[in-house]
Design an enzyme around this catalytic site. Structure first.
Site, PDB file in Angstrom:
ATOM      1  N   CYS A   1      -1.777   1.772  -2.873  1.00 37.18           N
ATOM      2  CA  CYS A   1      -2.723   2.864  -2.582  1.00 37.18           C
ATOM      3  C   CYS A   1      -2.096   4.259  -2.617  1.00 37.18           C
ATOM      4  CB  CYS A   1      -3.339   2.698  -1.198  1.00 37.18           C
ATOM      5  SG  CYS A   1      -3.423   1.032  -0.556  1.00 37.18           S
TER       6      CYS A   1
ATOM      7  N   HIS B   1     -26.416  20.457   1.134  1.00 35.84           N
ATOM      8  CA  HIS B   1     -26.582  21.071  -0.168  1.00 35.84           C
ATOM      9  C   HIS B   1     -25.546  22.157  -0.390  1.00 35.84           C
ATOM     10  CE1 HIS B   1     -28.857  21.997  -3.739  1.00 35.84           C
ATOM     11  NE2 HIS B   1     -28.888  23.274  -3.412  1.00 35.84           N
TER      12      HIS B   1
ATOM     13  N   GLU C   1      -7.047   1.940 -13.012  1.00 31.55           N
ATOM     14  CA  GLU C   1      -6.553   3.120 -12.282  1.00 31.55           C
ATOM     15  C   GLU C   1      -5.243   3.623 -12.896  1.00 31.55           C
ATOM     16  OE1 GLU C   1      -8.321   2.364  -7.784  1.00 31.55           O
ATOM     17  OE2 GLU C   1      -6.322   1.646  -8.252  1.00 31.55           O
TER      18      GLU C   1
ATOM     19  N   TYR D   1      -9.182  -3.332 -11.221  1.00 33.92           N
ATOM     20  CA  TYR D   1      -9.049  -1.938 -10.830  1.00 33.92           C
ATOM     21  C   TYR D   1      -7.622  -1.424 -10.901  1.00 33.92           C
ATOM     22  CZ  TYR D   1      -7.933  -2.335  -5.732  1.00 33.92           C
ATOM     23  OH  TYR D   1      -7.369  -2.543  -4.510  1.00 33.92           O
TER      24      TYR D   1
ATOM     25  N   CYS E   1       0.822  -1.210   0.000  1.00 33.49           N
ATOM     26  CA  CYS E   1       0.000   0.000   0.000  1.00 33.49           C
ATOM     27  C   CYS E   1       0.855   1.258   0.000  1.00 33.49           C
ATOM     28  CB  CYS E   1      -0.915  -0.038   1.219  1.00 33.49           C
ATOM     29  SG  CYS E   1      -1.910   1.433   1.412  1.00 33.49           S
TER      30      CYS E   1
HETATM   31  P1  FAD Z   1       1.519  -6.112   2.011  1.00 32.80           P
HETATM   32  O1  FAD Z   1       1.150  -4.710   2.281  1.00 32.80           O
HETATM   33  O2  FAD Z   1       1.758  -6.483   0.596  1.00 32.80           O
HETATM   34  O3  FAD Z   1       2.855  -6.380   2.861  1.00 32.80           O
HETATM   35  C1  FAD Z   1       3.564  -7.572   2.815  1.00 32.80           C
HETATM   36  C2  FAD Z   1       5.009  -7.302   3.158  1.00 32.80           C
HETATM   37  O4  FAD Z   1       5.674  -8.524   3.440  1.00 32.80           O
HETATM   38  C3  FAD Z   1       5.786  -6.660   2.021  1.00 32.80           C
HETATM   39  O5  FAD Z   1       6.571  -5.597   2.494  1.00 32.80           O
HETATM   40  C4  FAD Z   1       6.671  -7.791   1.516  1.00 32.80           C
HETATM   41  O6  FAD Z   1       7.838  -7.317   0.893  1.00 32.80           O
HETATM   42  C5  FAD Z   1       6.940  -8.539   2.796  1.00 32.80           C
HETATM   43  N1  FAD Z   1       7.353  -9.925   2.635  1.00 32.80           N
HETATM   44  C6  FAD Z   1       6.911 -10.822   1.700  1.00 32.80           C
HETATM   45  N2  FAD Z   1       7.469 -12.016   1.924  1.00 32.80           N
HETATM   46  C7  FAD Z   1       8.276 -11.880   3.018  1.00 32.80           C
HETATM   47  C8  FAD Z   1       9.099 -12.767   3.733  1.00 32.80           C
HETATM   48  N3  FAD Z   1       9.234 -14.049   3.386  1.00 32.80           N
HETATM   49  N4  FAD Z   1       9.779 -12.296   4.810  1.00 32.80           N
HETATM   50  C9  FAD Z   1       9.682 -11.005   5.184  1.00 32.80           C
HETATM   51  N5  FAD Z   1       8.902 -10.115   4.525  1.00 32.80           N
HETATM   52  C10 FAD Z   1       8.207 -10.552   3.463  1.00 32.80           C
HETATM   53  N6  FAD Z   1      -5.976  -1.194  -1.151  1.00 32.80           N
HETATM   54  C11 FAD Z   1      -6.804  -0.235  -0.685  1.00 32.80           C
HETATM   55  O7  FAD Z   1      -7.417  -0.420   0.372  1.00 32.80           O
HETATM   56  N7  FAD Z   1      -6.979   0.944  -1.359  1.00 32.80           N
HETATM   57  C12 FAD Z   1      -6.344   1.209  -2.515  1.00 32.80           C
HETATM   58  O8  FAD Z   1      -6.524   2.278  -3.103  1.00 32.80           O
HETATM   59  C13 FAD Z   1      -5.456   0.230  -3.019  1.00 32.80           C
HETATM   60  N8  FAD Z   1      -4.772   0.456  -4.160  1.00 32.80           N
HETATM   61  C14 FAD Z   1      -3.890  -0.474  -4.609  1.00 32.80           C
HETATM   62  C15 FAD Z   1      -3.180  -0.202  -5.759  1.00 32.80           C
HETATM   63  C16 FAD Z   1      -2.291  -1.110  -6.252  1.00 32.80           C
HETATM   64  C17 FAD Z   1      -1.517  -0.785  -7.499  1.00 32.80           C
HETATM   65  C18 FAD Z   1      -2.092  -2.347  -5.573  1.00 32.80           C
HETATM   66  C19 FAD Z   1      -1.112  -3.350  -6.102  1.00 32.80           C
HETATM   67  C20 FAD Z   1      -2.785  -2.622  -4.425  1.00 32.80           C
HETATM   68  C21 FAD Z   1      -3.692  -1.701  -3.935  1.00 32.80           C
HETATM   69  N9  FAD Z   1      -4.422  -1.939  -2.770  1.00 32.80           N
HETATM   70  C22 FAD Z   1      -5.296  -0.988  -2.299  1.00 32.80           C
HETATM   71  C23 FAD Z   1      -4.300  -3.214  -2.034  1.00 32.80           C
HETATM   72  C24 FAD Z   1      -3.397  -3.083  -0.777  1.00 32.80           C
HETATM   73  O9  FAD Z   1      -2.170  -2.516  -1.119  1.00 32.80           O
HETATM   74  C25 FAD Z   1      -3.204  -4.462  -0.177  1.00 32.80           C
HETATM   75  O10 FAD Z   1      -4.457  -5.065   0.035  1.00 32.80           O
HETATM   76  C26 FAD Z   1      -2.446  -4.395   1.160  1.00 32.80           C
HETATM   77  O11 FAD Z   1      -1.211  -3.782   1.025  1.00 32.80           O
HETATM   78  C27 FAD Z   1      -2.280  -5.806   1.715  1.00 32.80           C
HETATM   79  O12 FAD Z   1      -1.588  -5.759   2.934  1.00 32.80           O
HETATM   80  P2  FAD Z   1      -0.818  -7.037   3.480  1.00 32.80           P
HETATM   81  O13 FAD Z   1      -0.431  -6.694   4.882  1.00 32.80           O
HETATM   82  O14 FAD Z   1      -1.583  -8.250   3.235  1.00 32.80           O
HETATM   83  O15 FAD Z   1       0.504  -7.144   2.583  1.00 32.80           O
HETATM   84  P1  NA7 Z   2      -7.283  -9.108 -10.928  1.00 34.67           P
HETATM   85  O1  NA7 Z   2      -8.390  -8.574 -10.120  1.00 34.67           O
HETATM   86  O2  NA7 Z   2      -6.921 -10.519 -10.705  1.00 34.67           O
HETATM   87  O3  NA7 Z   2      -7.562  -8.867 -12.471  1.00 34.67           O
HETATM   88  C1  NA7 Z   2      -6.669  -9.237 -13.454  1.00 34.67           C
HETATM   89  C2  NA7 Z   2      -7.058  -8.646 -14.795  1.00 34.67           C
HETATM   90  O4  NA7 Z   2      -6.133  -9.089 -15.767  1.00 34.67           O
HETATM   91  C3  NA7 Z   2      -8.434  -9.094 -15.280  1.00 34.67           C
HETATM   92  O5  NA7 Z   2      -8.977  -8.062 -16.054  1.00 34.67           O
HETATM   93  C4  NA7 Z   2      -8.077 -10.311 -16.131  1.00 34.67           C
HETATM   94  O6  NA7 Z   2      -9.024 -10.592 -17.123  1.00 34.67           O
HETATM   95  C5  NA7 Z   2      -6.789  -9.845 -16.771  1.00 34.67           C
HETATM   96  N1  NA7 Z   2      -5.914 -10.936 -17.185  1.00 34.67           N
HETATM   97  C6  NA7 Z   2      -5.458 -11.948 -16.418  1.00 34.67           C
HETATM   98  N2  NA7 Z   2      -4.632 -12.718 -17.137  1.00 34.67           N
HETATM   99  C7  NA7 Z   2      -4.583 -12.196 -18.376  1.00 34.67           C
HETATM  100  C8  NA7 Z   2      -3.899 -12.550 -19.571  1.00 34.67           C
HETATM  101  N3  NA7 Z   2      -3.105 -13.601 -19.617  1.00 34.67           N
HETATM  102  N4  NA7 Z   2      -4.090 -11.789 -20.667  1.00 34.67           N
HETATM  103  C9  NA7 Z   2      -4.910 -10.723 -20.623  1.00 34.67           C
HETATM  104  N5  NA7 Z   2      -5.568 -10.323 -19.526  1.00 34.67           N
HETATM  105  C10 NA7 Z   2      -5.408 -11.053 -18.416  1.00 34.67           C
HETATM  106  O7  NA7 Z   2      -5.945  -8.292 -10.714  1.00 34.67           O
HETATM  107  P2  NA7 Z   2      -5.492  -6.804 -10.317  1.00 34.67           P
HETATM  108  O8  NA7 Z   2      -4.010  -6.808 -10.375  1.00 34.67           O
HETATM  109  O9  NA7 Z   2      -6.123  -5.738 -11.086  1.00 34.67           O
HETATM  110  O10 NA7 Z   2      -5.940  -6.670  -8.807  1.00 34.67           O
HETATM  111  C11 NA7 Z   2      -5.618  -7.661  -7.877  1.00 34.67           C
HETATM  112  C12 NA7 Z   2      -5.749  -7.127  -6.508  1.00 34.67           C
HETATM  113  O11 NA7 Z   2      -4.580  -6.342  -6.242  1.00 34.67           O
HETATM  114  C13 NA7 Z   2      -6.919  -6.240  -6.300  1.00 34.67           C
HETATM  115  O12 NA7 Z   2      -7.960  -6.924  -5.649  1.00 34.67           O
HETATM  116  C14 NA7 Z   2      -6.330  -5.149  -5.439  1.00 34.67           C
HETATM  117  O13 NA7 Z   2      -6.776  -5.251  -4.134  1.00 34.67           O
HETATM  118  C15 NA7 Z   2      -4.887  -5.262  -5.468  1.00 34.67           C
HETATM  119  P3  NA7 Z   2     -10.269 -11.604 -16.863  1.00 34.67           P
HETATM  120  O14 NA7 Z   2     -11.275 -10.824 -16.101  1.00 34.67           O
HETATM  121  O15 NA7 Z   2      -9.708 -12.763 -16.080  1.00 34.67           O
HETATM  122  O16 NA7 Z   2     -10.688 -11.985 -18.231  1.00 34.67           O
END
Ligand code: FAD
Ligand code: NA7
Length: 514
Positions: free
Chosen positions: A83, A489, A224, A220, A78
């Site tokens: 995020c 409003h 995004e 998403y 995050c």
């Molecule tokens: P993480 O935050 O992923 O933390 C896991 C940590 O563990 C990482 O630092 C990793 O490096 C570390 N780690 C992994 N393996 C090991 C190991 N073996 N030993 C030690 N450390 C390790 N959520 C929202 O609520 N709002 C948003 O707007 C939003 N936007 C997002 C946008 C993007 C592009 C992405 C990818 C995600 C977004 N999310 C959002 C989702 C959110 O980031 C995740 O749901 C959240 O960070 C999950 O938290 P977590 O504690 O499970 O893991």
């Molecule tokens: P998602 O929610 O798993 O979505 C993956 C997207 O990528 C979805 O639109 C898939 O299409 C598409 N997809 C998956 N594989 C392929 C291949 N091989 N070719 C083309 N398109 C593909 O992943 P996000 O990364 O967006 O989000 C995952 C979580 O990360 C989300 O919940 C956040 O909390 C953070 P499909 O619908 O399967 O046809």
């Protein structure tokens, strides 16, 4: 009961400066009461809360560089690659639109206006670094031992820790919490995907503009990223294999993508990538197949961003050998309602846990509640129902509760009432912005008190709007209570309190007047 009262009284004394004796449960048997593997949203919240409650805690956090070699600091997805940088880059894009509006409001802005990626990226990255530092300080203040090491399980109480230089040690703990999150997937069957593509782990840390970008995937994260790239003036295309925003209400999803198309993002619907090649010019030539016509197409891009889903970080934790059961398809950890895995003293929270929303606030909340239960301070479980969320696309989409499709599936089409409205945000009027996709939908039970089952909103500040109504959801509010709520409003949120046209009536749902 007596124990409760005495602890309660001790807490009361603490507010007058008395020190509560630490309830260290290890009693010399283990190094720690609790070791958390993963210092992201869930892991940090859990470790800090446990330490606050007197437990002896260590948290391991280690970032494996991305395929491209991108690295970052403490705080997890995050903070570093999710995020936070995403919302800030979305804000950069919104400012671009605001500048266009500003002219209509009398601002004299010299043309041409351009955007500089390097300036934005440096500012965002510096802010993220400040958060990394803040997390380290917080751990120190709360007396949580931070180990910048990669963890894996030796047995149910022993954790092997390895640092970046390969130095090893083991620590033991009464309880272990797994919170290692997830990482972006790559379509490894597509030649060139790994060599030439990037993921969201890289995008936010690029020093230079990604230029003309193909975003593959329409969940998403993909939408995004494509949205803010378009908003800062880049040529962005989304390649959609099937539908956009799977799992979300599909009518709302269409409004989001229609707005994006009108806003300049290109979409290749029903297409899948075939290969990526690097041309001598340095451009990336992408070949893809249209799944309907079976025809192949080619186009060149500066960057290809894979947003095709995320895999849980469970492969290197040695879980199977210790007896922690995983879902064979998703690789996620199977957990009970109290986050316990198949091994009684090992728990999993956040993105690695099966059937949990992949969202920061749920990981944080679950982590805190788990810490309280482990410290014997509470027995409260995390309620994963009715979690609100927002998609920060150019037209933001916020929702809480069921999609219309899901409500139909669970209750039957005849047993739900859908109220809806097309509205025009006041700020769009003077700016002459098209508001065709600004829409509200409230899905209710049809009979009885018309309990609200789902609430959906597209428009400005959707996250702020949805957060407030999520409280109503938590209280099980009804359509009548929504209508009795006095609006503020002029706002977009007030449209929710005025909603009165049902889909069933077939009447025009366009809001006219105040
Ligand atoms: P993480 O935050 O992923 O933390 C896991 C940590 O563990 C990482 O630092 C990793 O490096 C570390 N780690 C992994 N393996 C090991 C190991 N073996 N030993 C030690 N450390 C390790 N959520 C929202 O609520 N709002 C948003 O707007 C939003 N936007 C997002 C946008 C993007 C592009 C992405 C990818 C995600 C977004 N999310 C959002 C989702 C959110 O980031 C995740 O749901 C959240 O960070 C999950 O938290 P977590 O504690 O499970 O893991
Ligand atoms: P998602 O929610 O798993 O979505 C993956 C997207 O990528 C979805 O639109 C898939 O299409 C598409 N997809 C998956 N594989 C392929 C291949 N091989 N070719 C083309 N398109 C593909 O992943 P996000 O990364 O967006 O989000 C995952 C979580 O990360 C989300 O919940 C956040 O909390 C953070 P499909 O619908 O399967 O046809």
């Amino acid at each position: 009961m007596a124990a409760f009262y005495s602890r309660h009284r001790l807490k009361h004394w603490c507010s007058f400066g008395f020190q509560l004796p630490k309830r260290n449960l290890t009693a010399g048997k283990f190094d720690y009461d609790l070791v958390v593997i993963g210092g992201g949203s869930g892991g940090l919240a859990c470790s800090k809360e446990a330490a606050q409650l007197g437990q002896k805690v260590a948290v391991l956090d280690y970032v494996e560089p991305s395929v491209r070699g991108t690295k970052w600091g403490l705080g997890g997805t995050c903070v570093n690659v999710g995020c936070i940088p995403k919302k800030l880059m979305h804000q950069a894009a919104l400012l671009g639109s605001a500048m266009k509006d500003a002219k209509k409001y009398g601002w004299q802005i010299p043309e041409p206006v351009s955007h500089d990626w390097a300036t934005m990226a440096e500012a965002v990255q510096n802010y993220v670094r400040s958060l990394n530092w803040g997390h380290r300080v917080q751990l120190q203040d709360r007396k949580v031992k931070y180990l910048n090491m990669k963890g894996s399980l030796v047995d149910e109480h022993t954790i092997r820790c390895v640092n970046a230089r390969g130095k090893e040690m083991t620590v033991t703990a009464r309880n272990v919490v797994l919170a290692t999150g997830g990482r972006p997937k790559y379509p490894t069957h597509v030649p060139g995907a790994l060599e030439f593509g990037i993921s969201s782990d890289d995008l936010f840390w690029l020093k230079e503009s990604p230029g003309k970008t193909l975003v593959v995937g329409a969940s998403y994260v993909g939408l995004e990223c494509a949205g803010f790239l378009t908003g800062i003036g880049l040529d962005a295309t989304v390649m959609v294999r099937s539908i956009a925003l799977r799992g979300f209400d599909q009518q709302m999803s269409r409004l989001v993508t229609e707005y994006m198309e009108a806003y300049g993002t290109r979409f290749s619907w029903g297409c899948v990538p075939k290969k990526v090649e690097k041309l001598p010019s340095g451009l990336l030539q992408v070949t893809w197949t249209d799944t309907q016509s079976r025809q192949e197409h080619q186009e060149t891009f500066d960057s290809v961003l894979w947003a095709v889903g995320r895999s849980p970080e469970t492969k290197t934790l040695n879980l199977k050998q210790v007896g922690v059961k995983l879902n064979g398809d998703t690789g996620k950890v199977i957990v009970a309602d109290d986050e316990r895995t198949s091994v009684p003293n090992i728990y999993a929270i956040g993105d690695i846990a099966q059937s949990r929303p992949e969202l920061t606030p749920t990981a944080i909340h679950a982590g805190r509640l788990l810490a309280r239960r482990l410290a014997g301070d509470s027995s409260k479980l995390m309620d994963y129902d009715n979690v609100p969320t927002t998609v920060f696309t150019p037209l933001e989409y916020g929702c809480v509760g069921l999609s219309e499709e899901e409500a139909e599936r669970r209750y039957g089409k005849d047993n739900i009432e859908v109220y809806h409205a097309f509205y025009k945000p006041l700020e769009f009027t003077v700016a002459e912005r098209d508001a065709s996709q600004c829409y509200i939908k409230v899905v209710c039970e049809r009979d009885g008190g018309q309990r609200v089952l789902g609430l959906h909103f597209t428009g400005p500040n959707a996250g702020e709007v949805t957060q407030g109504f999520a409280l109503g959801f938590q209280c099980g509010f009804t359509y009548a209570q929504l209508r009795e709520t006095v609006g503020i409003h002029p706002t977009c949120a007030e449209e929710l309190t005025k909603i009165n046209i049902t889909k069933r009536s077939g009447l025009d749902a366009t809001v006219t007047g105040c």
